[in-house]
Scaffold this motif. Structure first.
Motif, PDB file in Angstrom:
ATOM      1  N   GLY A  13       0.798  -1.199  -0.083  1.00  0.00           N
ATOM      2  CA  GLY A  13      -0.054  -0.129  -0.011  1.00  0.00           C
ATOM      3  C   GLY A  13       0.869   1.221  -0.168  1.00  0.00           C
ATOM      4  O   GLY A  13       1.717   1.539  -0.851  1.00  0.00           O
ATOM      5  N   ASP A  14       0.722   2.064   0.882  1.00  0.00           N
ATOM      6  CA  ASP A  14       1.354   3.477   1.062  1.00  0.00           C
ATOM      7  C   ASP A  14       2.609   3.331   2.012  1.00  0.00           C
ATOM      8  O   ASP A  14       3.392   4.374   1.997  1.00  0.00           O
ATOM      9  CB  ASP A  14       0.506   4.556   1.689  1.00  0.00           C
ATOM     10  CG  ASP A  14      -0.420   5.047   0.494  1.00  0.00           C
ATOM     11  OD1 ASP A  14      -0.191   4.730  -0.541  1.00  0.00           O
ATOM     12  OD2 ASP A  14      -1.667   5.360   1.042  1.00  0.00           O
ATOM     13  N   VAL A  15       3.030   2.266   2.462  1.00  0.00           N
ATOM     14  CA  VAL A  15       3.960   1.978   3.515  1.00  0.00           C
ATOM     15  C   VAL A  15       5.200   1.103   2.828  1.00  0.00           C
ATOM     16  O   VAL A  15       4.778  -0.004   2.263  1.00  0.00           O
ATOM     17  CB  VAL A  15       3.585   1.295   4.793  1.00  0.00           C
ATOM     18  CG1 VAL A  15       4.587   1.141   5.701  1.00  0.00           C
ATOM     19  CG2 VAL A  15       2.437   2.170   5.471  1.00  0.00           C
ATOM     20  N   VAL A  16       6.266   1.657   3.008  1.00  0.00           N
ATOM     21  CA  VAL A  16       7.472   0.864   2.391  1.00  0.00           C
ATOM     22  C   VAL A  16       8.309   0.042   3.696  1.00  0.00           C
ATOM     23  O   VAL A  16       8.718   1.121   4.698  1.00  0.00           O
ATOM     24  CB  VAL A  16       8.383   1.632   1.491  1.00  0.00           C
ATOM     25  CG1 VAL A  16       9.703   0.711   1.309  1.00  0.00           C
ATOM     26  CG2 VAL A  16       7.674   1.952   0.509  1.00  0.00           C
ATOM     27  N   THR A  17       8.590  -1.062   3.668  1.00  0.00           N
ATOM     28  CA  THR A  17       9.515  -1.654   4.732  1.00  0.00           C
ATOM     29  C   THR A  17      10.863  -1.608   4.266  1.00  0.00           C
ATOM     30  O   THR A  17      10.956  -2.404   3.239  1.00  0.00           O
ATOM     31  CB  THR A  17       9.013  -2.877   5.267  1.00  0.00           C
ATOM     32  OG1 THR A  17       7.564  -2.773   5.821  1.00  0.00           O
ATOM     33  CG2 THR A  17       9.884  -3.410   6.394  1.00  0.00           C
ATOM     34  N   ASP A  48       5.915   8.376  -3.399  1.00  0.00           N
ATOM     35  CA  ASP A  48       4.711   8.858  -2.901  1.00  0.00           C
ATOM     36  C   ASP A  48       4.058   8.108  -1.912  1.00  0.00           C
ATOM     37  O   ASP A  48       3.136   8.167  -1.426  1.00  0.00           O
ATOM     38  CB  ASP A  48       3.620   8.815  -4.087  1.00  0.00           C
ATOM     39  CG  ASP A  48       3.171   7.320  -4.516  1.00  0.00           C
ATOM     40  OD1 ASP A  48       3.900   6.666  -4.159  1.00  0.00           O
ATOM     41  OD2 ASP A  48       2.275   7.100  -5.512  1.00  0.00           O
ATOM     42  N   ALA A  49       5.079   7.313  -1.183  1.00  0.00           N
ATOM     43  CA  ALA A  49       4.799   6.422   0.173  1.00  0.00           C
ATOM     44  C   ALA A  49       4.564   7.381   1.097  1.00  0.00           C
ATOM     45  O   ALA A  49       5.075   8.643   1.320  1.00  0.00           O
ATOM     46  CB  ALA A  49       6.148   5.572   0.482  1.00  0.00           C
ATOM     47  N   THR A  50       3.529   7.057   2.134  1.00  0.00           N
ATOM     48  CA  THR A  50       3.304   7.939   3.332  1.00  0.00           C
ATOM     49  C   THR A  50       4.262   7.400   4.527  1.00  0.00           C
ATOM     50  O   THR A  50       4.337   8.171   5.286  1.00  0.00           O
ATOM     51  CB  THR A  50       1.890   7.950   3.509  1.00  0.00           C
ATOM     52  OG1 THR A  50       1.316   6.503   3.910  1.00  0.00           O
ATOM     53  CG2 THR A  50       1.155   8.481   2.615  1.00  0.00           C
ATOM     54  N   MET A 194       1.570   3.301  12.521  1.00  0.00           N
ATOM     55  CA  MET A 194       1.569   3.756  11.428  1.00  0.00           C
ATOM     56  C   MET A 194       0.358   4.374  10.791  1.00  0.00           C
ATOM     57  O   MET A 194       0.362   5.803  10.025  1.00  0.00           O
ATOM     58  CB  MET A 194       2.467   2.727  10.300  1.00  0.00           C
ATOM     59  CG  MET A 194       2.584   3.408   8.965  1.00  0.00           C
ATOM     60  SD  MET A 194       3.764   4.603   8.986  1.00  0.00           S
ATOM     61  CE  MET A 194       5.356   3.808   9.020  1.00  0.00           C
ATOM     62  N   GLY A 195      -0.478   3.625  10.800  1.00  0.00           N
ATOM     63  CA  GLY A 195      -1.657   3.983  10.070  1.00  0.00           C
ATOM     64  C   GLY A 195      -2.479   5.289  10.964  1.00  0.00           C
ATOM     65  O   GLY A 195      -2.999   6.442  10.081  1.00  0.00           O
ATOM     66  N   ARG A 196      -2.283   5.394  12.207  1.00  0.00           N
ATOM     67  CA  ARG A 196      -2.671   6.806  12.949  1.00  0.00           C
ATOM     68  C   ARG A 196      -2.002   7.837  12.659  1.00  0.00           C
ATOM     69  O   ARG A 196      -2.238   8.864  12.546  1.00  0.00           O
ATOM     70  CB  ARG A 196      -2.620   6.486  14.554  1.00  0.00           C
ATOM     71  CG  ARG A 196      -3.850   5.377  14.679  1.00  0.00           C
ATOM     72  CD  ARG A 196      -4.160   5.204  16.257  1.00  0.00           C
ATOM     73  NE  ARG A 196      -3.034   4.429  17.072  1.00  0.00           N
ATOM     74  CZ  ARG A 196      -2.088   5.083  17.755  1.00  0.00           C
ATOM     75  NH1 ARG A 196      -2.307   6.163  18.100  1.00  0.00           N
ATOM     76  NH2 ARG A 196      -1.190   4.487  18.095  1.00  0.00           N
TER      77      ARG A 196
END
Length: 257
Positions: A13-17, A48-50, A194-196
C-alpha cells in the motif's frame, strides 16, 4: 544483481518496509551497508509512500558499526565512515514520510542510534538497547547525539558511561521508544501506529515533521519564530484549506494529497 546483504525493500500500500538482512553479521553497519540503507531510504523519500518502516531480521536488530571497517584504518577513513552514518541518520529525519523503527531484538551503539533517529519506534518485549562504548575502548560519541535527544541528560549519561543494556520497558519509560508489545504483536502494533501517524494531509504532515526537527533543539524564542512562519504559510496548503472547510461545514474531509 542484488549486493550481498543488501536491505530488502517491500511496499504494501502506502508503506515501504526496509529490512536489514545481514543476520550473520548481526546487521552491523558496515560502510557498504550504510550506503545501501542510505540509498534505500533516499529512494523511498522521493516516492509517494506515506510511511517507512525500518526493520531487521536475525537475532539482533543491529550491533552498530562493523569494527572491520575501523580497526587499523586512518582517522580520515573513520571520519568518512562516521559522516556516512550521520548522513543516513539525518536522512531518516529529512524524508517526508513517517519513519517507524520496528525493533525486535538488541539494538546497540549505532544500531541504537538508528532507533533514536527514527520518528517513532515500536519495540518487542524481547528488545534491548545499549551504547556499549562506555565500557569499552571506543566511546559512543555519535550514537549519543541521537540517543541523548530522546532520553534526557542524566539517562543519556547512564547509558553512555555504563554501556549497560536497558530492556524494552526501561526504554519506554525513558522515552527511547513509543510502544512495547509482546513479540507476537509487533507487526500489528507497528501497522496500528503507522496508520494513525499517516492519516490526514500528506503535504501538511511532511512539512510538520521537518519543522518539528528544525525547532526542537532551538531556544524557545527561536523555535516560536520558526513555527509561526511555517504555520502561517502552511495555512494556505490545499490540505489545510480542506481540513478547515470540512470542520466548519461539519463534514468528513476529502484530502487533496
Amino acid at each position: 544483481m542484488t549486493a550481498q546483504g543488501a536491505p530488502r525493500v517491500e511496499r504494501d500500500g502506502d508503506v515501504v518496509t526496509v529490512t536489514m538482512c545481514r543476520p550473520a553479521r548481526r546487521n552491523a553497519l558496515s560502510r557498504e551497508h550504510l550506503g545501501q540503507l542510505l540509498a534505500a531510504v533516499t529512494e523511498v523519500g522521493g516516492s509517494d509512500a506515506t510511511g517507512l518502516v525500518l526493520a531487521a531480521e536475525g537475532p539482533v536488530f543491529s550491533a552498530g558499526h562493523d569494527f572491520a571497517d575501523v580497526a587499523g584504518r586512518p582517522v580520515a577513513e573513520v571520519r568518512g565512515l562516521l559522516q556516512l552514518c550521520t548522513e543516513l541518520m539525518q536522512t531518516l529525519q529529512d524524508v517526508p514520510q513517517v519513519v517507524i523503527a520496528r525493533v525486535h531484538a538488541l539494538a546497540t551503539a549505532a544500531g541504537c542510534q538508528l532507533v533514536a533517529s527514527c520518528d517513532l519506534a515500536v519495540a518487542a518485549e524481547s528488545a534491548g538497547f545499549a551504547a556499549p562504548g562506555g565500557k569499552g575502548g571506543w566511546f559512543c560519541h555519535t550514537p549519543m547525539v541521537a540517543i541523548a535527544r530522546n532520553v534526557g541528560r542524566k539517562r543519556a549519561m547512564e547509558l553512555a558511561l555504563t554501556g549497560d543494556v536497558i530492556d524494552a520497558a526501561t526504554a519506554l519509560d525513558w522515552g527511547l521508544v513509543n510502544r512495547v508489545v509482546p513479540d507476537a504483536e509487533l507487526d500489528a502494533a507497528v501497522a496500528d501506529l503507522m496508520g494513525r501517524a499517516t492519516r490526514g494531509s500528506r503535504a501538511s504532515k511532511a512539512w510538520g515533521k521537518q519543522t518539528m526537527y528544525a525547532q526542537l533543539d532551538r531556544p524557545e524564542r527561536d523555535a516560536y519564530t520558526t513555527a509561526v512562519e511555517v504555520m502561517a504559510a502552511a495555512s494556505q496548503l490545499p490540505g489545510a484549506v480542506e481540513g478547515m472547510a470540512a470542520f466548519l461545514e461539519k463534514r468528513k474531509p476529502v484530502w487533496p494529497d
